[in-house]
Design an enzyme around this catalytic site. Structure first.
Site, PDB file in Angstrom:
ATOM      1  N   ASP A 105       6.984  67.712  11.070  1.00 27.44           N
ATOM      2  CA  ASP A 105       7.855  67.522  12.223  1.00 27.44           C
ATOM      3  C   ASP A 105       8.657  68.775  12.547  1.00 27.44           C
ATOM      4  OD1 ASP A 105       7.894  65.379  13.940  1.00 27.44           O
ATOM      5  OD2 ASP A 105       9.887  64.720  13.328  1.00 27.44           O
ATOM      6  N   ASP A 151      12.491  51.722   8.341  1.00 21.46           N
ATOM      7  CA  ASP A 151      11.564  51.019   7.462  1.00 21.46           C
ATOM      8  C   ASP A 151      11.886  49.522   7.382  1.00 21.46           C
ATOM      9  OD1 ASP A 151      13.942  51.550   6.224  1.00 21.46           O
ATOM     10  OD2 ASP A 151      13.103  52.619   4.520  1.00 21.46           O
TER      11      ASP A 151
END
Length: 1151
Positions: free
Chosen positions: A422, A854
């Site tokens: 990223d 998550d």
């Protein structure tokens, strides 16, 4: 046709060459990807894919070409070009190209002469060297096969590169430049026939590549697929796969199925021998012994009753002398009881599970009537590794994780690894390339000697004897050589920052000199000004890095760079490739499979003005790219510092997914295990109470929560679809018979591949495929891959009780070869604008809007009715690192708690869950969102002992028998529950106590800050930012736990320090007050002192963290602390003397 450059726009998003245009009944125009390569002279040559008449497929080609496969009465004829050769050549060309593109930019494929400074040795690796082309003036390399041998299309063995071969076919009439004769087709097709695999025919018009693949898989239902002689039955294959010898020569059954006479499509009668064969499950549920579980549940009930009676007694018996103290304590105790109830209720049904890997091998990798060759029938797995900052996440750590994945014990052709960078850093890119190069040695070494663990750093640092249980005589020699190679690999990887910097400086200086020369030529005798050339970061092949530059520039910074995809290791061959006793190799690899899994580097496009959604956005970009390139029906996601410790971990997880009822599992969560933790685990980094108690307990309900790493997902569940048979399992309390009847009718009439593809907002079983672009984006390739992934992820239909199964042998067909249009499509779906006006991050993929994406992602799946499973293996599946420094640990807990507060104030609050979520599962998720708020009451309660000591009062009027009895019962039942939890979970008492200690440390520091941050976001709209947790590179050899003693100040430490100091001073004041009183009230003193010591005992690890390294705290610090405490206590007594006394010291006088 005119040459065009592909622009990534909303109107022309899909560049799939195979997808048909349903509106006009003709295939779309092929994608135009700009290709380029750099010559040895430094010239950059660009050309369009439209100029190459290759096998990528064009509309005209698909309309009029008829491909007749070889049959007994039709032998292959000499032709100008073999499709198998051209496809292999195309795939290797693609794997050697760096694809870039994005918003309003050209999708460019840059041919890489080399990826790293050192030479690439494995033939699958990008930039692998080969023979030079024999055409004069051409500096390209001859294409090579899986072993690195040259692919020579002519019998004269004239060496020719891919570009020159295409030119010879297109403009030279198919004449070989060497022998001047016509090219002849090789016998690759006949080899495919002998292996009994379907032939790679071009699909008919209107059928996409993914639809053809689904048709191929479904065709294996027929038990008559192979004739009695064992040869491949082309006629039946053509009939079942809708293949064609021409136009309209066959009548096809609906939906490609073969009815068995009962009027239902897609039902196939299984051979009698399969039905009568004993069926063995892949997994077993091991219930906790009743001798442990029954007393455990009874104690929970007893403690609930005791808490209820105690709170009722506390409310009715006020302390009139200190009503404020009584009020605060009662409110806190009621909240603690509620919080304990939320934590304890989901633990009523704990379970253990076990897997049977021998059954998995027997079912999926053993020769059978449906799989005569015994080729692996396991579904594919795409492994995601995410990294964002090479400074905080050392590339060597990430490289070791990737090496452990590449060496995993799973079918090589079914495994793919995607690395998400990223940060778009060249350092990460070249470190991955170095890892791919070293994998050429490391992976075969692991397979040959059955190495565990398969992370080289961990393996070579093992404390145990490395030669134990190693039977091959050359193991010692091989290990020594591989260790030497690994040491060199570490030196190269750690030296990459300096290497890239030196290389970039050299190229930058050359560019400045060129610019100055050019300026002098243009200006003649005018004074020359200093030329400013942007300081770029340069790749090993002498071109600009398209990602983030070390010195940020326009379109080359962390938040502003193009999308990048590089196939580091191209897809392996379909058949095992055994090594040979080659003297040039480092070790003898005879009879060892030397293939490597697919490895892809991905850096999604980033542009200013777009919300890239941190890790969740990166994961969704990988989901889309992987769906187009490999489309594994299962996804394993790992953090860059979590490596595979058990090479069979994926097989263990697959046992659950492929077992009966496994099609309703959304994910298999593995426990997190950590290395590098101090032996005493001062700050409860192992978190064993959560991973071994709470998660096992949730496994007995609807399944464990998703914890961010070490999780094997079902791709269809990530796409936001409902589980199969959702209406059967969750008809709802208000549903009537009519609704259920409607469901049964629709199931029978729905095409099989659409039955499991439902979303909850529709009552119809059949999904409207026209709505998919609004949810998933306009990529036809991505949408076509969805039913294929759903079909491949089904369990085997090897038992009548298995519902929604797939036939055995359906996944033994070879994968499609990579081509430029596939990778270009992957570039388009990782663009920054692709998710606009879609449901990515809202309903599809990882969910946005929380720093703990998550937990929210797992919650959404459970909310749709999916189940999850907790897989605890005998050998740890994965291992990672955790911050052992106090400050880093507090910041980590702060991020988790902040995410929980966000969840509580969002629509993901468990109070708003759907009826499909079980009650106790809802209670568990409610606890996830509520637990940070306990910090408010905990801090107040920790100050109460000091306040009682200062005031001389206590939370109760007197320490009577009733209060002490309740206190004793509550304490004893808590201890007995802890003992029984230790019994059924396998943790140790010390680990339980460490968890209790850090619960108070985190509750009085990070959790309070998280509540404040969450309230600020809800009330004032202030966004929450968090720092990336630093991963240790393990370079400090002198002291492994040096971080443990490092004191880094943070404002989170203020509340615990204040609590400690207040309680210490309170104890001193209480003793002074009682000693100097005329009528000492020892009961109140003992109550206050007891609770103060309870608080201080929990804060002891925090105090040790503040002291730093043992033996380094000067003694004078303790002396002065004691003197200050005594002075303050005496001052308090002087200011507020005990009742009945008018002088300091009361009745006590100095002699």
């Amino acid at each position: 046709m005119a040459s065009k450059s592909f622009k990534a726009s909303r109107s022309s998003l899909s560049i799939s060459s195979d997808a048909g245009d349903s509106a006009h009944h003709r295939p779309p125009l092929p994608p135009t990807v700009t290709f380029g390569r750099r010559t040895s002279s430094g010239r950059y040559v660009s050309y369009s894919r439209d100029d190459l008449d290759s096998e990528l497929g064009s509309g005209e080609f698909m309309n009029y070409t008829v491909h007749i496969p070889p049959t007994p009465d039709n032998q292959p004829m000499d032709g100008p070009m073999d499709p198998s050769i051209s496809q292999k050549v195309e795939e290797q060309y693609v794997s050697n190209s760096l694809f870039t593109g994005g918003f309003n930019s050209v999708t460019r494929a840059h041919l890489m002469d080399k990826v790293i400074e050192s030479e690439a040795s494995h033939p699958q690796m990008a930039g692998a060297k080969g023979s030079s082309c024999a055409i004069l003036g051409c500096d390209a390399k001859v294409m090579s096969d899986e072993r690195g041998a040259d692919i020579l299309p002519c019998e004269c063995d004239f060496k020719i590169c891919r570009d020159c071969y295409m030119d010879a076919v297109k403009t030279g009439g198919g004449i070989c430049p060497g022998c001047k004769e016509q090219y002849k087709a090789l016998d690759l097709d006949e080899m495919s026939v002998e292996n009994g695999r379907p032939l790679p025919l071009p699909p008919p018009a209107g059928m996409s590549k993914m639809e053809r693949r689904l048709s191929l898989m479904k065709s294996t239902k027929s038990v008559l697929m192979r004739s009695q002689t064992g040869d491949f039955d082309h006629n039946r294959w053509l009939f079942e796969t809708r293949g064609t010898y021409g136009y309209g020569n066959a009548i096809w059954p609906k939906d490609g199925g073969f009815g068995n006479g009962n009027g239902k499509d897609d039902e196939v009668s299984e051979p009698q021998e399969l039905v009568s064969k004993p069926w063995r499950p892949l997994t077993r549920k091991l219930k906790i012994p009743a001798a442990v579980l029954s007393p455990y549940r009874l104690l929970i009930f007893i403690r609930m009753v005791a808490l209820g009676l105690f709170l009722a007694w506390r409310v009715m018996n006020k302390n009139e002398d200190a009503i404020w103290l009584w009020g605060m304590s009662v409110v806190c105790e009621i909240w603690f009881a509620f919080s304990w109830l939320l934590d304890q209720l989901p633990k009523l049904c704990p379970v253990n599970r076990s897997t049977d890997l021998s059954v998995l091998k027997e079912k999926f990798e053993t020769p059978s009537p449906n799989n005569p060759t015994g080729k692996s029938d396991l579904p594919g797995v795409d492994v995601f590794v995410s990294t964002a900052d090479p400074e905080k996440e050392p590339p060597l750590v990430t490289a070791n994780t990737i090496l452990s994945i590449l060496a995993a014990d799973y079918p090589v052709e079914k495994l793919a690894c995607y690395v998400s960078d990223d940060g778009g850093a060249l350092l990460t890119f070249e470190a991955m390339a170095e890892a791919a190069s070293f994998a050429n040695i490391w992976v075969p070494f692991c397979r040959k000697h059955d190495i565990e663990p398969r992370n080289p750093e961990s393996y070579f640092n093992l404390k145990r004897d490395p030669y134990k249980n190693k039977v091959k005589p050359d193991f010692v020699k091989d290990r020594r050589r591989v260790k030497r190679e690994y040491d060199e690999f570490k030196v190269r990887t750690n030296g990459l920052p300096d290497s890239i910097r030196r290389r970039s400086d050299a190229y930058h200086a050359r560019e400045e000199i060129k610019a100055m020369k050019l300026q002098r030529q243009n200006r003649d005798e005018e004074p020359v000004e200093t030329v400013k050339v942007p300081k770029a970061t340069w790749m090993a092949d002498g071109t600009h890095w398209p990602g983030t530059w070390m010195t940020s520039g326009p379109e080359h910074s962390k938040g502003d760079h193009a999308g990048i995809i590089q196939v580091m290791l191209k897809p392996p061959s379909d058949e095992p490739l055994q090594g040979t006793a080659d003297d040039t190799r480092l070790i003898d690899l005879t009879d060892v499979d030397i293939r490597l899994p697919l490895l892809v580097y991905v850096s999604r496009e980033k542009r200013p003005g777009y919300d890239h959604n941190k890790k969740a956005g990166a994961m969704n970009a990988l989901v889309r790219a992987s769906a187009i390139m490999s489309n594994g029906p299962f996804i394993l996601n790992l953090d860059c510092d979590h490596y595979i410790y058990n090479s069979q971990a994926m097989r263990e997880g697959m046992c659950f997914m492929m077992d009966r009822g496994g099609d309703r599992l959304c994910y298999v969560q593995f426990p997190q295990r950590f290395e590098g933790i101090d032996p005493s685990d001062r700050y409860a980094n192992h978190n064993t109470v959560f991973f071994d108690v709470n998660m096992r307990a949730l496994d007995g309900l609807q399944g464990p929560v998703y914890v961010g790493t070490g999780c094997l997902f079902r791709r269809i569940a990530l796409y936001g679809f409902d589980p199969p048979r959702s209406k059967e399992h969750h008809s709802g309390c208000c549903s009537c018979c009519f609704t259920r009847r409607k469901g049964r009718v629709s199931v029978a009439t729905t095409p099989e591949e659409h039955r499991a593809l439902r979303m909850g907002d529709s009552d119809d079983e059949e999904m409207n495929l026209s709505l998919l672009p609004k949810r998933f984006g306009n990529s036809n390739f991505l949408i076509d891959s969805i039913p294929v992934a759903e079909f491949q992820g089904r369990p085997l239909a090897d038992h009548p009780a298995v519902k929604n199964g797939r036939p055995p042998g359906a996944l033994t067909i070879p994968r499609d070869l990579l081509d430029a249009s596939t990778v270009a499509e992957a570039i388009s779906v990782i663009s920054c604008w692709y998710e606009d006006k879609t449901e990515w991050g809202n309903r599809v993929g990882w969910i946005y809007g929380s720093v703990t994406e998550d937990v929210v992602t797992g919650y959404r799946m459970h909310n749709r009715g999916w189940k999850s499973v907790y897989c605890v293996t005998k050998r740890d599946a994965f291992r990672g690192t955790a911050p052992i420094n106090l400050t880093d640990r507090l910041h980590q807990v702060l991020r988790w708690a902040t995410g929980s507060v966000e969840i509580f104030f969002s629509r993901n609050n468990a109070l708003l869950a759907s009826p499909r979520m079980k009650l106790l599962q809802r209670v568990a998720y409610l606890n996830v969102g509520i637990y940070p708020f306990t910090s408010i009451f905990l801090i107040v309660y920790c100050f109460l002992p000091a306040l009682s000591l200062f005031s001389g009062q206590f939370i109760v009027q007197t320490l009577n028998v009733t209060f002490l009895t309740y206190l004793l019962i509550i304490t004893v039942t808590l201890c007995m529950l802890a003992v029984l939890e230790i019994k059924w979970s396998g943790i140790e008492l010390e680990e339980w106590w460490r968890n209790e200690q850090f619960w108070l440390i985190g509750g009085t520091s990070a959790h309070l800050a998280a509540v404040l941050q969450g309230l600020l976001k809800v009330v004032a709209g202030i966004e929450i930012s968090f720092t990336l947790t630093s991963k240790s590179g393990g370079e400090d050899v002198d002291d492994e736990f040096a971080d443990l003693y490092t004191v880094k100040w943070t404002s989170l430490m203020i509340p615990p320090i204040t609590i400690m100091m207040t309680n210490l001073i309170g104890i001193a004041v209480g003793f002074s007050r009682t000693i100097y009183s005329v009528l000492p009230q020892w009961s109140r003193l003992l109550g206050g002192v007891f609770f103060s010591f309870w608080v201080l005992a929990h804060l002891y690890p925090f105090a040790k963290g503040l002291m730093g390294r043992r033996g380094r705290t000067p003694t004078i610090v303790f002396v002065w602390s004691g003197l200050i405490a005594i002075t303050i206590s005496l001052l308090w007594v002087a200011i507020n003397p005990p009742s009945g006394s008018t002088e300091i010291g009361g009745s006590f006088q100095f002699p």
